[in-house]
Design a protein around this motif. Structure first.
Motif, PDB file in Angstrom:
ATOM      1  N   ASP A   6       5.712   1.527  10.800  1.00 50.90           N
ATOM      2  CA  ASP A   6       5.419   2.929  10.464  1.00 50.90           C
ATOM      3  C   ASP A   6       4.046   3.109   9.823  1.00 50.90           C
ATOM      4  OD1 ASP A   6       7.764   3.887  11.507  1.00 50.90           O
ATOM      5  OD2 ASP A   6       8.834   3.907   9.593  1.00 50.90           O
ATOM      6  N   GLY A   7       3.040   2.452  10.369  1.00 55.55           N
ATOM      7  CA  GLY A   7       1.675   2.608   9.873  1.00 55.55           C
ATOM      8  C   GLY A   7       1.309   1.700   8.713  1.00 55.55           C
ATOM      9  N   LEU A   8       2.262   0.924   8.202  1.00 57.50           N
ATOM     10  CA  LEU A   8       1.978  -0.031   7.135  1.00 57.50           C
ATOM     11  C   LEU A   8       1.684  -1.379   7.771  1.00 57.50           C
ATOM     12  CD1 LEU A   8       1.959  -0.982   4.131  1.00 57.50           C
ATOM     13  CD2 LEU A   8       4.393  -1.476   4.437  1.00 57.50           C
ATOM     14  N   HIS A   9       0.512  -1.931   7.502  1.00 58.00           N
ATOM     15  CA  HIS A   9       0.129  -3.248   8.013  1.00 58.00           C
ATOM     16  C   HIS A   9       0.206  -4.240   6.861  1.00 58.00           C
ATOM     17  CE1 HIS A   9      -1.499  -1.860  11.904  1.00 58.00           C
ATOM     18  NE2 HIS A   9      -1.666  -0.732  11.227  1.00 58.00           N
ATOM     19  N   TRP A  28      -2.314  -2.404   4.092  1.00 55.00           N
ATOM     20  CA  TRP A  28      -3.070  -1.157   4.198  1.00 55.00           C
ATOM     21  C   TRP A  28      -2.297  -0.217   5.115  1.00 55.00           C
ATOM     22  CZ3 TRP A  28      -4.260  -5.605   6.713  1.00 55.00           C
ATOM     23  CH2 TRP A  28      -4.369  -5.559   8.095  1.00 55.00           C
ATOM     24  N   LEU A  29      -2.674   1.044   5.084  1.00 54.47           N
ATOM     25  CA  LEU A  29      -2.030   2.064   5.906  1.00 54.47           C
ATOM     26  C   LEU A  29      -2.958   2.465   7.043  1.00 54.47           C
ATOM     27  CD1 LEU A  29      -0.588   4.300   3.062  1.00 54.47           C
ATOM     28  CD2 LEU A  29       0.671   2.743   4.531  1.00 54.47           C
ATOM     29  N   ASP A  30      -2.351   2.836   8.184  1.00 55.42           N
ATOM     30  CA  ASP A  30      -3.133   3.320   9.315  1.00 55.42           C
ATOM     31  C   ASP A  30      -3.978   4.515   8.929  1.00 55.42           C
ATOM     32  OD1 ASP A  30      -2.648   1.617  11.400  1.00 55.42           O
ATOM     33  OD2 ASP A  30      -0.934   2.718  12.162  1.00 55.42           O
ATOM     34  N   HIS A  31      -3.378   5.424   8.262  1.00 58.99           N
ATOM     35  CA  HIS A  31      -4.057   6.652   7.869  1.00 58.99           C
ATOM     36  C   HIS A  31      -3.822   6.862   6.387  1.00 58.99           C
ATOM     37  CE1 HIS A  31       0.089   7.430   8.490  1.00 58.99           C
ATOM     38  NE2 HIS A  31       0.039   8.731   8.388  1.00 58.99           N
ATOM     39  N   ALA A  66       0.808  -1.222   0.000  1.00 58.34           N
ATOM     40  CA  ALA A  66       0.000   0.000   0.000  1.00 58.34           C
ATOM     41  C   ALA A  66       0.843   1.275   0.000  1.00 58.34           C
ATOM     42  CB  ALA A  66      -0.943   0.007   1.205  1.00 58.34           C
ATOM     43  N   ASP A  67       2.011   1.257   0.619  1.00 57.87           N
ATOM     44  CA  ASP A  67       2.828   2.472   0.683  1.00 57.87           C
ATOM     45  C   ASP A  67       3.916   2.504  -0.381  1.00 57.87           C
ATOM     46  OD1 ASP A  67       4.573   0.561   1.618  1.00 57.87           O
ATOM     47  OD2 ASP A  67       5.295   1.760   3.298  1.00 57.87           O
ATOM     48  N   GLY A  68       3.883   1.578  -1.333  1.00 60.39           N
ATOM     49  CA  GLY A  68       4.887   1.530  -2.380  1.00 60.39           C
ATOM     50  C   GLY A  68       6.043   0.596  -2.068  1.00 60.39           C
ATOM     51  N   SER A  69       6.045  -0.011  -0.881  1.00 67.02           N
ATOM     52  CA  SER A  69       7.077  -0.982  -0.527  1.00 67.02           C
ATOM     53  C   SER A  69       6.874  -2.255  -1.347  1.00 67.02           C
ATOM     54  CB  SER A  69       7.003  -1.321   0.960  1.00 67.02           C
ATOM     55  OG  SER A  69       7.197  -0.174   1.736  1.00 67.02           O
TER      56      SER A  69
END
Length: 172
Positions: free
Chosen positions: A98-101, A113-116, A56-59
């Motif tokens: 860091d908010g990435l699950h 998904w991301l926390d926010h 989700a965060d590009g990782s």
């Protein structure tokens, strides 16, 4: 045209001899083309790369199959290894950084998904223009995203128009 029995017999013998000579070569060629079945991974076997998954965060998650029903995922962010998840005994593995699950399921699928979510874009400030006759024109985007103009007079009256010239509302 008449075909003699001898001609038929000669052709049959020649065809049979050619088939007998070429059959082993054809069988070897077919065996070389067919992929060999992959051996089942055991505890001593190394992991087998399965696939890459964009998170989700590009990782990036590199998923490996370690054996029957056993998967592992290496999570990379910016080219650096962040962590490793291992799914065993039919249970999913969970991780957070860091908010990435990230969840690695027993079948090797990955979800994230991301926390926010990303910060919402600020709404553009309305542009206010003072007209020479004392009126004020305020340009803004409505709730529907379309542009509008609100004309106000010094006495407190105002009219809102869309950009097609249609009166939307009047305030007295």
């Amino acid at each position: 045209m008449r075909v003699s029995r001898r001609s038929v017999r000669t052709a049959a013998v020649a065809t049979g001899a050619a088939a007998a000579l070429l059959l082993p070569a054809a069988g070897a060629a077919l065996a070389a083309e067919a992929p060999a079945p992959a051996p089942a991974a055991t505890a001593g076997d190394p992991s087998v790369f399965w696939r890459n998954v964009d998170l989700a965060d590009g990782s990036l998650a590199k998923v490996y199959q370690d054996g029957p029903g056993r998967f592992s995922a290496e999570i990379y962010g910016g080219g650096t290894l962040i962590g490793t998840l291992v799914s065993t005994h039919g249970k999913p593995a969970h991780g957070e950084h860091d908010g990435l699950h990230v969840v690695l399921r027993p079948d090797g699928t990955v979800s994230s998904w991301l926390d926010h979510g990303p910060a919402p874009k600020p709404k553009p400030a309305p542009e206010v223009v003072k007209l020479p006759d004392g009126h004020t024109a305020t340009f803004f985007a409505g709730r529907d995203g379309r542009p509008y103009v609100k004309l106000s007079v010094p006495g407190g009256k105002s009219w809102t128009y869309d950009f097609h010239g249609t009166l939307v509302s009047a305030h007295r």
